[in-house]
Design an enzyme around this catalytic site. Structure first.
Site, PDB file in Angstrom:
ATOM      1  CB  CYS A 121      25.978   5.885 -42.217  1.00  0.00           C
ATOM      2  SG  CYS A 121      26.754   7.604 -41.936  1.00  0.00           S
ATOM      3  CB  CYS A 123      25.811  10.067 -38.674  1.00  0.00           C
ATOM      4  SG  CYS A 123      24.476   9.527 -39.628  1.00  0.00           S
ATOM      5  CB  CYS A 131      29.145  10.321 -41.519  1.00  0.00           C
ATOM      6  SG  CYS A 131      27.455  10.992 -41.424  1.00  0.00           S
ATOM      7  CE  LYS A 196      23.715  11.663 -46.935  1.00  0.00           C
ATOM      8  NZ  LYS A 196      23.974  10.634 -45.971  1.00  0.00           N
ATOM      9  NE  ARG A 218      25.052  14.173 -41.414  1.00  0.00           N
ATOM     10  CZ  ARG A 218      25.088  13.872 -40.234  1.00  0.00           C
ATOM     11  NH1 ARG A 218      26.361  14.165 -39.706  1.00  0.00           N
ATOM     12  NH2 ARG A 218      24.171  13.464 -39.602  1.00  0.00           N
ATOM     13  CD  GLU A 234      31.635  12.226 -54.248  1.00  0.00           C
ATOM     14  OE1 GLU A 234      31.891  10.660 -54.224  1.00  0.00           O
ATOM     15  OE2 GLU A 234      32.218  12.685 -53.283  1.00  0.00           O
ATOM     16  CE  LYS A 249      19.922  11.105 -48.136  1.00  0.00           C
ATOM     17  NZ  LYS A 249      20.738  10.666 -46.943  1.00  0.00           N
ATOM     18  CB  SER A 275      13.247  12.658 -43.991  1.00  0.00           C
ATOM     19  OG  SER A 275      14.529  13.811 -43.918  1.00  0.00           O
TER      20      SER A 275
HETATM   21  C1  PBG Z   1      23.081   8.795 -42.926  1.00  0.00           C
HETATM   22  C2  PBG Z   1      21.808   9.196 -43.584  1.00  0.00           C
HETATM   23  C3  PBG Z   1      21.138  10.101 -43.832  1.00  0.00           C
HETATM   24  C4  PBG Z   1      20.064   9.907 -44.555  1.00  0.00           C
HETATM   25  C5  PBG Z   1      20.178   8.868 -44.973  1.00  0.00           C
HETATM   26  N1  PBG Z   1      21.330   8.291 -44.301  1.00  0.00           N
HETATM   27  C6  PBG Z   1      21.226  11.679 -42.916  1.00  0.00           C
HETATM   28  C7  PBG Z   1      22.362  12.498 -43.276  1.00  0.00           C
HETATM   29  O1  PBG Z   1      23.208  12.276 -44.120  1.00  0.00           O
HETATM   30  O2  PBG Z   1      22.445  13.424 -42.572  1.00  0.00           O
HETATM   31  C8  PBG Z   1      18.889  10.961 -45.004  1.00  0.00           C
HETATM   32  C9  PBG Z   1      17.671  10.279 -45.290  1.00  0.00           C
HETATM   33  C10 PBG Z   1      16.462  11.112 -45.321  1.00  0.00           C
HETATM   34  O3  PBG Z   1      16.555  12.511 -44.955  1.00  0.00           O
HETATM   35  O4  PBG Z   1      15.370  10.620 -45.515  1.00  0.00           O
HETATM   36  N2  PBG Z   1      24.260   9.391 -43.150  1.00  0.00           N
END
Ligand code: PBG
Length: 327
Positions: A121, A123, A131, A196, A218, A234, A249, A275
């Site tokens: 990615c 970002c 991104c 996602k 985003r 998707e 995710k 997270s």
């Molecule tokens: C990068 C990415 C993100 C996460 C994984 N790859 C952040 C986002 O899309 O803002 C999030 C992972 C997590 O929250 O544990 N694009």
């Protein structure tokens, strides 16, 4: 209570031994993928504020961390990079001496059997935190694709075993597959963040990776949490473009989507226990409000029951320790 006719479900729950005979879902250490944040610099092991127990780690301290992952028998890590400098086009993502490339080379040199997954990615590497490439205030799709393909190729060159594109531009799997094939990496699989959502559950990750968008959000590239059918579109296009694994995710609020995608596609399904899911459990556990071990094992088992084959989780090391205690 004579002549009452009913079914005695409790017969099969009468003891530990009986319960384990009829258990349907298992969590194994082989299911786990452990995320790592690698950072430029020396002697750095910064605990992420909103993610107790998760660190940004510099390369000189990385091998100790990897050693503990390997000793626990976790088969795989996914790498996120925090560069020294960011710019408008995220050069740090596709430069051969980028932080993820260096970390990959270092890990594969000492631990050739550990599966290294590179998150692909921009970002974490762009100064605006988006991104994709920005033109006239818009995140533009097609000019970003070439940069993603370049990123994947340089990660594969560094020794990455799996490429995991997370940026949600349309055509990213097609572009990366073509880039990898043309560079002689047709054997390297793509684990696509196919489904996602634009989720508030990524908040703590953006602290960890320093990747919060500097303007806007985003929502023009990540999915609306209200949508289910869109997840099929998707996943379908990513499979057609050459994805080998499908990531859903976040995980916990999207167990229905994991089940739906599992039922419709035969690729391995990966749940990303993100997270924010980690932070919520950690915060409650640190207050002694919940039993961390039981709540984590229950959550992750639920992801497997929903149909996930693999789980990306910041709890991976704890989970293996807990699973070992049960033996
Ligand atoms: C990068 C990415 C993100 C996460 C994984 N790859 C952040 C986002 O899309 O803002 C999030 C992972 C997590 O929250 O544990 N694009």
């Amino acid at each position: 209570m004579k002549d009452l006719n009913f079914k005695r479900h409790r017969r099969l729950r009468s003891s530990d031994a009986m319960r384990s005979m009829i258990r349907e879902t298992f969590l194994r250490k082989e299911d786990l993928i452990y995320p790592l944040f690698v950072i430029e610099g020396e002697n750095i092991k910064n605990e992420v504020n909103s993610m107790p127990g998760v660190y940004q780690i510099s390369l000189d301290l990385l091998n100790d961390e990897i050693q503990s992952v390997v000793e626990l028998g976790i088969p795989s890590v996914i790498l996120f990079g925090i560069p020294a400098e960011k710019d408008a086009v995220g050069k740090g993502a596709y430069c051969d001496h980028g932080i993820v490339q260096k970390a990959t080379r270092q890990i594969k040199e000492s631990y050739p059997d550990l599966i290294v997954i590179a998150d692909t990615c921009l970002c974490e590497f762009t100064d605006h935190g988006h991104c994709g490439v920005i033109e006239n205030g818009q995140i533009v799709n097609d000019p970003t694709l070439k940069l993603l393909a370049d990123t994947a190729v340089s990660q594969a060159k560094a020794g990455a075993d799996i490429i995991a594109p997370s940026n949600m531009m349309d055509g990213f799997v097609a572009a990366i597959r073509k880039g990898l094939d043309e560079a002689g990496f047709e054997h390297i699989p793509i684990m696509s963040y196919a489904v996602k959502y634009a989720s508030a559950f990524y908040g703590p990750f953006r602290d960890a990776a320093g990747s919060a968008p500097q303007f806007g959000d985003r929502k023009t590239y990540q999915m609306d949490p209200a949508n289910r059918l869109e997840a099929f579109r998707e996943a379908q296009s990513d499979i057609e473009e050459g994805a080998d694994f499908l990531i859903v995710k976040p995980a916990l609020s999207y167990l229905d989507i994991i089940r739906d995608v599992r039922d419709r596609f035969n690729a391995p399904i990966v749940a990303y226990n993100v997270s924010g899911e980690y932070a919520m459990i950690k915060a409650a556990a640190l207050n002694d409000w919940v039993d961390e071990k039981r709540i984590v094992l229950e959550s992750l088992t639920s992801m497997k029951r929903a149909g996930a084959d693999l789980i990306i989780t910041y709890f991976a090391k704890d989970v293996v320790k807990w699973l070992n205690e049960g033996k």
